[in-house]
Design a protein around this motif. Structure first.
Motif, PDB file in Angstrom:
ATOM      1  N   ALA A  33      15.780  90.020 107.502  1.00 22.12           N
ATOM      2  CA  ALA A  33      15.040  91.048 108.239  1.00 22.12           C
ATOM      3  C   ALA A  33      15.981  92.160 108.709  1.00 22.12           C
ATOM      4  CB  ALA A  33      14.331  90.420 109.432  1.00 22.12           C
ATOM      5  N   LYS A  34      17.164  91.767 109.155  1.00 23.94           N
ATOM      6  CA  LYS A  34      18.179  92.728 109.587  1.00 23.94           C
ATOM      7  C   LYS A  34      19.469  92.442 108.826  1.00 23.94           C
ATOM      8  CE  LYS A  34      16.297  93.358 114.230  1.00 23.94           C
ATOM      9  NZ  LYS A  34      16.584  93.291 115.695  1.00 23.94           N
ATOM     10  N   PRO A  35      19.515  92.869 107.574  1.00 24.93           N
ATOM     11  CA  PRO A  35      20.683  92.540 106.738  1.00 24.93           C
ATOM     12  C   PRO A  35      21.956  93.196 107.234  1.00 24.93           C
ATOM     13  CG  PRO A  35      19.317  94.189 105.668  1.00 24.93           C
ATOM     14  CD  PRO A  35      18.538  93.713 106.868  1.00 24.93           C
ATOM     15  N   ALA A  36      23.066  92.550 106.939  1.00 27.71           N
ATOM     16  CA  ALA A  36      24.364  93.141 107.260  1.00 27.71           C
ATOM     17  C   ALA A  36      24.551  94.415 106.440  1.00 27.71           C
ATOM     18  CB  ALA A  36      25.477  92.144 106.961  1.00 27.71           C
ATOM     19  N   PHE A  37      25.476  95.251 106.853  1.00 28.62           N
ATOM     20  CA  PHE A  37      25.708  96.522 106.168  1.00 28.62           C
ATOM     21  C   PHE A  37      25.980  96.306 104.680  1.00 28.62           C
ATOM     22  CE2 PHE A  37      28.803  99.917 104.947  1.00 28.62           C
ATOM     23  CZ  PHE A  37      27.911 100.978 105.007  1.00 28.62           C
ATOM     24  N   ARG A  38      25.217  96.984 103.845  1.00 28.73           N
ATOM     25  CA  ARG A  38      25.367  96.961 102.387  1.00 28.73           C
ATOM     26  C   ARG A  38      25.098  95.578 101.782  1.00 28.73           C
ATOM     27  NH1 ARG A  38      30.496 100.230 100.295  1.00 28.73           N
ATOM     28  NH2 ARG A  38      29.087 100.579  98.540  1.00 28.73           N
ATOM     29  N   ALA A  39      24.336  94.739 102.497  1.00 35.76           N
ATOM     30  CA  ALA A  39      23.992  93.428 101.948  1.00 35.76           C
ATOM     31  C   ALA A  39      22.838  93.600 100.967  1.00 35.76           C
ATOM     32  CB  ALA A  39      23.602  92.465 103.062  1.00 35.76           C
ATOM     33  N   SER A  40      23.147  93.561  99.693  1.00 34.96           N
ATOM     34  CA  SER A  40      22.121  93.756  98.681  1.00 34.96           C
ATOM     35  C   SER A  40      22.598  93.167  97.357  1.00 34.96           C
ATOM     36  CB  SER A  40      21.819  95.250  98.523  1.00 34.96           C
ATOM     37  OG  SER A  40      20.708  95.447  97.673  1.00 34.96           O
ATOM     38  N   ALA A  41      21.634  92.668  96.574  1.00 30.06           N
ATOM     39  CA  ALA A  41      22.001  92.034  95.308  1.00 30.06           C
ATOM     40  C   ALA A  41      20.856  92.170  94.316  1.00 30.06           C
ATOM     41  CB  ALA A  41      22.334  90.564  95.530  1.00 30.06           C
ATOM     42  N   PHE A  42      21.203  92.170  93.027  1.00 30.17           N
ATOM     43  CA  PHE A  42      20.217  92.225  91.958  1.00 30.17           C
ATOM     44  C   PHE A  42      20.035  90.841  91.329  1.00 30.17           C
ATOM     45  CE2 PHE A  42      21.509  96.752  91.792  1.00 30.17           C
ATOM     46  CZ  PHE A  42      20.257  97.349  91.773  1.00 30.17           C
ATOM     47  N   HIS A  43      18.783  90.526  91.017  1.00 31.50           N
ATOM     48  CA  HIS A  43      18.471  89.351  90.219  1.00 31.50           C
ATOM     49  C   HIS A  43      18.435  89.800  88.763  1.00 31.50           C
ATOM     50  CE1 HIS A  43      15.150  86.224  88.978  1.00 31.50           C
ATOM     51  NE2 HIS A  43      16.306  86.004  88.370  1.00 31.50           N
ATOM     52  N   LEU A  44      19.355  89.284  87.966  1.00 31.51           N
ATOM     53  CA  LEU A  44      19.448  89.629  86.548  1.00 31.51           C
ATOM     54  C   LEU A  44      19.139  88.418  85.678  1.00 31.51           C
ATOM     55  CD1 LEU A  44      22.845  91.605  86.410  1.00 31.51           C
ATOM     56  CD2 LEU A  44      20.561  92.505  86.919  1.00 31.51           C
ATOM     57  N   LYS A  45      18.458  88.683  84.571  1.00 32.24           N
ATOM     58  CA  LYS A  45      18.280  87.651  83.540  1.00 32.24           C
ATOM     59  C   LYS A  45      19.004  88.127  82.293  1.00 32.24           C
ATOM     60  CE  LYS A  45      14.826  85.044  80.903  1.00 32.24           C
ATOM     61  NZ  LYS A  45      13.377  84.890  80.607  1.00 32.24           N
ATOM     62  N   ILE A  46      19.866  87.263  81.766  1.00 29.91           N
ATOM     63  CA  ILE A  46      20.650  87.597  80.578  1.00 29.91           C
ATOM     64  C   ILE A  46      20.354  86.541  79.529  1.00 29.91           C
ATOM     65  CG2 ILE A  46      22.976  87.959  79.687  1.00 29.91           C
ATOM     66  CD1 ILE A  46      23.743  88.727  82.598  1.00 29.91           C
ATOM     67  N   GLU A  47      19.975  86.967  78.337  1.00 25.30           N
ATOM     68  CA  GLU A  47      19.503  86.002  77.349  1.00 25.30           C
ATOM     69  C   GLU A  47      19.860  86.392  75.921  1.00 25.30           C
ATOM     70  OE1 GLU A  47      15.132  85.914  77.296  1.00 25.30           O
ATOM     71  OE2 GLU A  47      15.155  87.907  78.208  1.00 25.30           O
ATOM     72  N   SER A  48      19.890  85.357  75.098  1.00 23.75           N
ATOM     73  CA  SER A  48      20.047  85.511  73.658  1.00 23.75           C
ATOM     74  C   SER A  48      19.384  84.307  73.016  1.00 23.75           C
ATOM     75  CB  SER A  48      21.528  85.575  73.270  1.00 23.75           C
ATOM     76  OG  SER A  48      21.672  85.626  71.857  1.00 23.75           O
ATOM     77  N   GLY A  49      18.239  84.528  72.399  1.00 29.94           N
ATOM     78  CA  GLY A  49      17.491  83.403  71.842  1.00 29.94           C
ATOM     79  C   GLY A  49      17.061  82.446  72.943  1.00 29.94           C
ATOM     80  N   ASP A  50      17.378  81.164  72.788  1.00 28.41           N
ATOM     81  CA  ASP A  50      17.022  80.156  73.786  1.00 28.41           C
ATOM     82  C   ASP A  50      18.074  80.007  74.868  1.00 28.41           C
ATOM     83  OD1 ASP A  50      14.459  79.121  72.907  1.00 28.41           O
ATOM     84  OD2 ASP A  50      15.502  78.360  71.144  1.00 28.41           O
ATOM     85  N   ASN A  51      19.174  80.704  74.745  1.00 28.26           N
ATOM     86  CA  ASN A  51      20.204  80.686  75.791  1.00 28.26           C
ATOM     87  C   ASN A  51      19.858  81.715  76.859  1.00 28.26           C
ATOM     88  OD1 ASN A  51      22.109  80.085  73.083  1.00 28.26           O
ATOM     89  ND2 ASN A  51      22.546  78.832  74.866  1.00 28.26           N
ATOM     90  N   PHE A  52      19.957  81.330  78.124  1.00 26.86           N
ATOM     91  CA  PHE A  52      19.682  82.279  79.189  1.00 26.86           C
ATOM     92  C   PHE A  52      20.512  81.981  80.427  1.00 26.86           C
ATOM     93  CE2 PHE A  52      16.495  78.922  79.959  1.00 26.86           C
ATOM     94  CZ  PHE A  52      16.718  78.648  81.307  1.00 26.86           C
ATOM     95  N   LEU A  53      20.699  83.020  81.222  1.00 30.01           N
ATOM     96  CA  LEU A  53      21.331  82.939  82.530  1.00 30.01           C
ATOM     97  C   LEU A  53      20.476  83.727  83.519  1.00 30.01           C
ATOM     98  CD1 LEU A  53      25.001  83.884  81.551  1.00 30.01           C
ATOM     99  CD2 LEU A  53      24.274  81.614  82.306  1.00 30.01           C
ATOM    100  N   HIS A  54      20.225  83.155  84.682  1.00 27.91           N
ATOM    101  CA  HIS A  54      19.670  83.900  85.809  1.00 27.91           C
ATOM    102  C   HIS A  54      20.810  84.050  86.810  1.00 27.91           C
ATOM    103  CE1 HIS A  54      15.290  84.272  85.159  1.00 27.91           C
ATOM    104  NE2 HIS A  54      15.426  83.171  84.445  1.00 27.91           N
TER     105      HIS A  54
END
Length: 227
Positions: A33-54
């Motif tokens: 609710a009150k994040p620290a200064f510059r507290a931010s992140a992206f959720h990324l999905k990286i994939e190739s065929g059946d291989n994936f990373l979140h």
């Protein structure tokens, strides 16, 4: 071949398609609710065929940091060149994610310009979350069910680079069939062997596996006989 991954937060195993919404549910609950200064992140999905990373990646991490992570977990064999591409244009590695990524973007990542491994990068939501590390693995596909090309019964553990890239060739072997293949292929008999690993780079160039999350980089194990 189907792939599934384990949620880092609750330990539940889910299919590739279901993980995105499941992880988003956990991340929504973690928003500050009150994040620290510059507290931010992206959720990324990286994939190739059946291989994936979140992945959850700090917004002020650079593309170079993400590049190093992908090399360490999935790709690096001979320190080949790599690049991130957005809408057909190469993006400088010095850029921070917050400078060049927005929600909904789709990128490409290329490793090795000769025997190229291409990854798809999807930018999901940006969250106000404080992170200790720049990159956190939210989920990764479990080892895929890759069976021996010869017997078609037991999990493959070794790759013969001589035969693996032949169209229709028999190049992946279980332990027993590896012994038989050594009698037929001199380079394989002389230890010209690559391991079966949990990576889209498997069997390419001299790739032998990553240095991150090694436990899930092993070959598939048949546990159907275990109660």
């Amino acid at each position: 071949m189907s792939s599934r991954g384990k949620c880092v937060y609750c330990g539940e195993f889910l299919g590739k398609r279901d993980l995105t919404n499941h992880l988003s549910m956990h991340l929504d609950q973690m928003v500050e609710a009150k994040p620290a200064f510059r507290a931010s992140a992206f959720h990324l999905k990286i994939e190739s065929g059946d291989n994936f990373l979140h992945l959850l990646v700090k917004y002020n991490s650079t593309l170079r940091e993400l590049d190093h992570f992908l090399r360490d977990i999935w790709l690096d064999c001979c320190a080949h060149d790599s690049e991130f591409v957005n809408q057909g244009h190469q993006v400088a590695m010095k850029w921070e994610l917050g400078q060049c990524m927005i929600e909904g973007m789709r990128w490409l990542y290329h490793y090795d310009s000769v025997r190229t491994t291409t990854l798809k990068v999807t930018v999901f939501q940006r969250y106000c979350i404080t992170m200790k590390k720049n990159i956190t693995i939210l989920s990764r596909n479990e080892p895929l069910k890759i069976l021996c090309d010869k017997c078609q019964k037991r999990p493959a553990v070794n790759i013969c680079p001589i035969h693996f890239n032949e169209e229709g060739g028999v190049g992946k072997f279980c332990t027993l069939c590896s012994i038989e293949h050594k009698k037929e292929c001199l380079p394989f008999d002389q230890e010209f062997v690559l391991p079966v690993v949990n990576s889209p780079r498997m069997g390419i160039c001299l790739y032998e596996g990553g240095s991150i999350d090694k436990e899930r980089d092993k070959p598939y194990q048949d546990r159907s006989h275990i109660n």
